[in-house]
Design a protein around this motif. Structure first.
Motif, PDB file in Angstrom:
ATOM      1  N   THR A 110       6.620   4.888   7.631  1.00 54.02           N
ATOM      2  CA  THR A 110       6.802   3.573   8.219  1.00 54.02           C
ATOM      3  C   THR A 110       7.368   2.638   7.159  1.00 54.02           C
ATOM      4  O   THR A 110       6.769   2.479   6.097  1.00 54.02           O
ATOM      5  N   VAL A 111       8.540   2.094   7.427  1.00 56.74           N
ATOM      6  CA  VAL A 111       9.147   1.152   6.498  1.00 56.74           C
ATOM      7  C   VAL A 111       9.454  -0.117   7.258  1.00 56.74           C
ATOM      8  O   VAL A 111      10.112  -0.078   8.307  1.00 56.74           O
ATOM      9  N   ASP A 112       8.936  -1.262   6.756  1.00 60.35           N
ATOM     10  CA  ASP A 112       9.151  -2.575   7.370  1.00 60.35           C
ATOM     11  C   ASP A 112       8.811  -2.545   8.852  1.00 60.35           C
ATOM     12  O   ASP A 112       9.550  -3.044   9.697  1.00 60.35           O
ATOM     13  N   SER A 136      -0.439   7.829  -2.146  1.00 63.54           N
ATOM     14  CA  SER A 136      -0.933   7.632  -0.783  1.00 63.54           C
ATOM     15  C   SER A 136       0.227   7.542   0.205  1.00 63.54           C
ATOM     16  O   SER A 136       0.089   7.965   1.357  1.00 63.54           O
ATOM     17  N   ALA A 137       1.368   7.028  -0.229  1.00 64.37           N
ATOM     18  CA  ALA A 137       2.528   7.008   0.670  1.00 64.37           C
ATOM     19  C   ALA A 137       2.954   8.419   1.038  1.00 64.37           C
ATOM     20  O   ALA A 137       3.215   8.740   2.204  1.00 64.37           O
ATOM     21  N   LEU A 138       2.952   9.287   0.022  1.00 60.18           N
ATOM     22  CA  LEU A 138       3.341  10.678   0.275  1.00 60.18           C
ATOM     23  C   LEU A 138       2.329  11.353   1.197  1.00 60.18           C
ATOM     24  O   LEU A 138       2.698  12.045   2.157  1.00 60.18           O
ATOM     25  N   VAL A 171      10.485   7.114  -0.035  1.00 57.30           N
ATOM     26  CA  VAL A 171      10.693   7.115   1.411  1.00 57.30           C
ATOM     27  C   VAL A 171      12.002   6.449   1.821  1.00 57.30           C
ATOM     28  O   VAL A 171      12.468   6.657   2.940  1.00 57.30           O
ATOM     29  N   GLY A 172      12.571   5.626   0.955  1.00 55.22           N
ATOM     30  CA  GLY A 172      13.826   4.969   1.317  1.00 55.22           C
ATOM     31  C   GLY A 172      13.626   3.476   1.533  1.00 55.22           C
ATOM     32  O   GLY A 172      12.501   2.981   1.552  1.00 55.22           O
ATOM     33  N   PRO A 187      17.360   6.493   4.198  1.00 55.89           N
ATOM     34  CA  PRO A 187      16.237   7.407   3.979  1.00 55.89           C
ATOM     35  C   PRO A 187      16.193   7.893   2.534  1.00 55.89           C
ATOM     36  O   PRO A 187      17.230   8.133   1.913  1.00 55.89           O
ATOM     37  N   GLY A 188      15.003   8.024   2.021  1.00 54.13           N
ATOM     38  CA  GLY A 188      14.796   8.518   0.669  1.00 54.13           C
ATOM     39  C   GLY A 188      14.717  10.029   0.647  1.00 54.13           C
ATOM     40  O   GLY A 188      14.898  10.690   1.671  1.00 54.13           O
ATOM     41  N   PRO A 189      14.374  10.593  -0.548  1.00 52.11           N
ATOM     42  CA  PRO A 189      14.358  12.058  -0.671  1.00 52.11           C
ATOM     43  C   PRO A 189      13.273  12.733   0.170  1.00 52.11           C
ATOM     44  O   PRO A 189      13.321  13.950   0.363  1.00 52.11           O
TER      45      PRO A 189
END
Lengths: 312, 660
Positions: free
Chosen positions: A134-136, A122-124, A84-85, A100-102
């Motif tokens: 959602t990141v941080d 589960s993140a995917l 996700v980045g 951002p990730g791939p």
């Protein structure tokens, strides 16, 4: 490339299908399924041996629909942040900046999804359901349309983390390409590299046209008789003793949406029983949790149910 | 709604249920008919397992015609219960041939259950009743299997517990209703099926004639005739003569009942009489005989109501005994049978002999008469002495009598025989000596069952004896067999039959006694629950049912209420009427089925049209518009125009295709 009327859109759809069939040889039924899944706004699970053309198919779809493509090979040491980045401190702005990730693509090919750890899976799957990551504490919208094509090797099971049922339910379709037939395989052997063919593929439909087509499919007419039949097909999985867990209401909604997409691809104004039959196995096969003593797999039982359940 | 396909497993259960239902009928059905029906079932099983194609009409319809014709040809009267039952059995087998839908399954299982109950019109014994539990359970099982949606059932071994629970629950629910119906269903005073008279259906028993060998046949038959419980102690067995048909007429070979009025009832006949205090009182439970005679101890001083006493002392029932009946009577064991009215006519009939027969016998009797004079008892004593002194022997398989003068051959040549020979020869001797005499057939003795405290009389206790008319006393019983073989009278007919572990002295006698006591209980409590007992039962509950019509009225009202309730439940469950477009489409599917085209329920109209295009191109042209119109009117946002188009297409299809 811009299409406006429904007539033009469906015509372009036919052209798109033809182009994908030129890249992926001898798999017109499966290509049709992939397009149905795409039109129904669902994610796709490809269960197949390596080398039968999963990546080629995903590439061809991305190229044809002009989708931003990204591919991630899942492994057990891959971390969620790899997908996700991450937020990295930027000295220039004296704040965290999100890289951002791939996953930030319109068509994500998640290769061998069952090799990743449950945490990554589960993140995917959260991203697939919410269309955001959602990141941080900050939510980031994923580009639209967002389609995940995940692959699984059904044979090699060691060192894998099988997807739990609740997560399999997030895939609208599960299909299997299988080996091409003799004619297609010979053509494949004689032809040039597929990558070159994909490179030649030109966009037939834009991403916004895809969104418009999805909206068209959504509002297609499903008569009470068609709904009765859809219900009978779902209810049959809950009564059959070989099945421990039948189709969920979410699967039912997916079945109806897929049937509408199928009807749209066939240029019909309404859903007929054959539409439901055409998508039923792909919707049901990965979702059915079989009883321990049941013989056969989800696909074969779903096909049996299709033959048994009368059309009301 | 089109009924779903009948899956293989419920179908095979159904086949088994019908085969089991059919089994007890094979006891009286002609063997070729049973074989034909079982062959049809077997062929159907193979066809359904191996071949998808249904049986063609040119097999089904001739088979139907053949079964109906053969049944009428074999059983004659189409109103009789045999004809009706045989035809129903045949039709059920034929229905199984074309049972392809679940509805057919329900129907056939229900008809099978009906056939299970029809069986009781023929046989109500405990053994058959116990057996009928098997087809009943199989029918329930088949019904249960038919009702289960396809695919929801596993292997029979896995499902045993579940099916058992479901069936058990259903039976438990049904049991109170069954018991209620058993007691409350109106009992008719005479069974309905008695309205069409059928000749005695091959039941063994005394027949009203006595020809050589007729009693040996009976002695080989161990089936019970009646069970008797005595009010007090059982009298000695040697004094128990159960009077049956009285035979007057002798043609040289066979004895028959009187052809004159002597064998009939008459107003002057002593009717039911009040028995004396000292008389023996007893109660008889008589098995069905299909004949009118009741068997009573001589002399019957008290006879049951609804019976007639004939001039020759025989007591008969108003109708043939077609089900177990019970009667009470009283007897004075020492008294002779009163001579009764028409004494001259009786004497004439009791002295008649076939002309110019048995000269040796006649000669001997005339000598006795000359020696002794007119003393009937002394002449009888002389005859018994003759049997005793000469080397006469009692044997159940005597050498056959072949000469025209059979009595001569027996008395002077073979000298081996049993009760019928001795009674016959004795009466001929008496008549030749001028003593009026007649043959009485019936049963003698019986077997005491200590478990049930009753005397069991079997067909093997059949016996024949003689009566002579003694002036001033009446008809006096003389048993010549007792002079030859007293043990026949003391120990019963079984003393001479083949030894068996089940009989007296055998090590299984106790088991046999218990089993028979159970049969007696069954007959007494279940089979013989008739209109009188029903009335008494309802009186116990304070309900006065003066006749069965009143009970029938209440019963009918109850049944109608139940039917209305069921209908209400049924209609409330039926969510909506069949879609008109679907109705039209189903007409086309039915026509296609008749034309030999399989129409699976899981096939959509579009797929059907595509398949017909390649399979039956000649139908495709007419079918395609039907399928298209059906699809748009059922699945599209259709209007009146679509319905119109569908109706036209269906009409065109039905008009343009052959009926079969």
């Amino acid at each position: 490339m811009d299409h406006h009327t429904p007539e033009q859109l469906t015509q372009a759809l036919a052209a798109a299908e033809a182009q994908i069939n030129q890249v992926v040889l001898g798999k017109s039924a499966e290509v049709r399924q992939v397009l149905v899944c795409l039109l129904a706004g669902g994610h796709l699970l490809l269960e197949d041996l390596p080398g039968v053309g999963k990546t080629t198919l995903a590439h061809a779809v991305a190229a044809t629909f002009d989708l931003d493509f990204s591919r991630v090979q899942f492994t057990s040491d891959l971390l969620p942040s790899d997908l996700v980045g991450v937020s990295i401190y930027d000295q220039a702005t004296a704040g965290f900046r999100f890289h951002p990730g791939p996953i930030f693509a319109q068509l994500l090919l998640a290769d061998e999804i069952n090799r990743a750890t449950p945490k990554l899976q589960s993140a995917l799957l959260e991203a697939m359901a919410e269309q955001q990551v959602t990141v941080d504490g900050t939510s980031h919208r994923l580009p639209q349309p967002f389609v995940v094509v995940a692959t699984q090797n059904p044979v090699e099971q060691s060192g894998t983390f099988p997807l739990p049922e609740s997560q399999l339910d997030r895939f609208l379709f599960s299909i299997s390409l299988g080996y091409p037939d003799e004619r297609a395989e010979k053509a494949l052997l004689g032809a040039s590299d597929r990558r070159a063919v994909i490179a030649e593929a030109r966009p037939v439909l834009s991403a916004s046209a895809l969104t418009a087509l999805r909206a068209l499919a959504e509002v297609l007419h499903a008569s009470p008789a068609a709904i009765d039949y859809a219900y009978a097909l779902i209810a049959a999985t809950r009564k059959d003793r070989r099945i421990r867990i039948g189709l969920s209401p979410r699967a039912g909604i997916g079945l109806m949406r897929a049937a509408k997409a199928h009807a749209l691809l066939a240029r019909r104004q309404h859903v007929v029983p054959e539409d439901l039959q055409a998508v039923y196995v792909a919707v049901a096969r990965h979702r059915l949790v079989l009883a321990s003593d049941a013989s056969g797999d989800g696909a074969s039982i779903a096909r049996e149910l299709l033959a048994q359940v009368p059309i009301p | 709604m089109r009924s779903p396909i009948l899956a293989t497993r419920p179908f095979e259960w159904l086949l088994l249920a019908f085969a089991a239902t059919l089994a007890p009928y094979t006891l009286w059905l002609p063997i070729w008919y049973s074989a034909l029906l079982y062959a049809v079932l077997g062929a159907r099983l193979v066809q359904r397992r191996r071949f998808a194609r249904p049986w063609p009409g040119w097999v089904k319809f001739p088979l139907l015609a053949a079964i109906l014709v053969l049944v009428v040809w074999e059983f004659g009267d189409p109103r009789s219960r045999q004809t009706g039952t045989a035809a129903l059995l045949g039709l059920t087998a034929l229905k199984l041939i074309e049972a392809e839908r679940r509805r057919d399954g329900f129907l056939t299982a229900t008809v099978c259950l009906f056939l299970v109950s029809v069986q009781f019109l023929f046989e109500q014994g405990m053994g058959v009743s116990a057996y009928m539990v098997i087809p009943t359970l199989l029918c329930f099982l088949a019904l249960n299997e038919c009702a289960a949606p396809p695919g929801t059932r596993g292997g029979i071994a896995d499902e045993f517990g579940r099916i058992g629970r479901e069936l058990g629950l259903l039976l438990l629910v049904a049991l109170p209703l069954t018991v209620f119906l058993f007691f409350s269903t109106p009992r008719l005073e005479s069974p309905l099926w008695g309205t069409v008279e059928t000749p005695a259906e091959g039941r063994t028993g005394l027949s009203g004639t006595m020809s050589p060998g007729s009693i040996t046949e009976l002695i080989a038959d161990d089936s019970p005739v009646m069970r008797i419980s005595f009010a007090g102690e059982m009298p000695p067995r040697a004094s128990l003569y159960w009077r049956g048909p009285v035979l007057w007429h002798f043609d040289g070979i066979a004895w028959q009942a009187s052809r004159s009025f002597l064998g009939r009832s008459n107003a002057n006949t002593p009717g039911p009489t009040r028995a004396g205090e000292a008389d023996l009182r007893y109660r008889v439970l008589l098995e069905p005989t299909d004949r009118r005679w009741l068997f009573l101890l001589d002399y019957a001083s008290g006879i049951p109501p609804e019976t007639l006493r004939l001039i020759d002392g025989q007591v008969v029932h108003e109708q043939p005994v077609k089900q177990v009946i019970s009667y009470e009577a009283a007897a004075d064991l020492d008294a002779p049978v009163p001579a009764g009215p028409f004494i001259q006519e009786q004497r004439g009939e009791a002295l008649r002999l076939p002309p110019q027969r048995n000269p040796q016998t006649l000669e001997m009797a005339r000598q006795w008469r000359a020696e002794i004079g007119n003393n009937p008892l002394a002449i009888a004593g002389r005859a018994l002495l003759h049997f005793n002194e000469q080397p006469f022997a009692y044997n159940l398989s005597p050498p056959p009598l072949t000469r025209v003068d059979r009595v001569d051959q027996f008395l002077f040549d073979t000298r081996i025989g049993f009760c019928e020979h001795y009674a016959s020869a004795f009466v001929v001797l008496m008549r030749a000596a001028g003593v009026p005499a007649r043959v009485v057939t019936g049963y003698q003795g019986g077997t005491w069952n200590p478990v049930g405290q009753y005397l069991l009389v079997r067909n093997s206790d059949a016996h024949a004896w003689a009566e002579i008319l003694v002036p001033g006393q009446g008809w006096v019983r003389i048993d010549p067999t007792a002079a030859i073989a007293p043990e026949r009278v003391d120990r019963g007919g079984q003393a001479f039959a083949e030894p068996s572990v089940w009989r007296a002295g055998g090590w299984l006698e106790g088991v046999a006694n218990r089993f028979d006591a159970m049969r007696a209980w069954w007959n007494e409590t279940i089979v013989r629950f008739d209109h009188l007992r029903q009335r008494r039962l309802f009186e116990d509950f304070g309900l006065d049912i003066r006749d069965w019509r009143q009970l029938g009225l209440w019963f009918g009202i109850g049944m109608i209420a139940l039917a209305l309730l069921s209908a209400l439940v049924f209609w409330s469950r039926r969510d909506r009427r069949e879609d008109p477009a679907r109705r039209q489409y189903l007409r086309v599917l039915r026509r296609l089925s008749r034309l030999g085209v399989a129409t699976p329920d899981s096939e959509g109209a579009r797929s059907l049209a595509a398949r017909i295009e390649s399979e039956r191109p000649e139908l495709a042209g007419l079918l395609r518009p039907v399928c298209e119109a059906y699809e748009t009117s059922r699945y599209g946002q259709s209007g009146q125009a679509d319905a119109q188009r569908l109706e036209e297409a269906v009409t065109a299809f039905l008009a343009g295709t052959p009926r079969r």
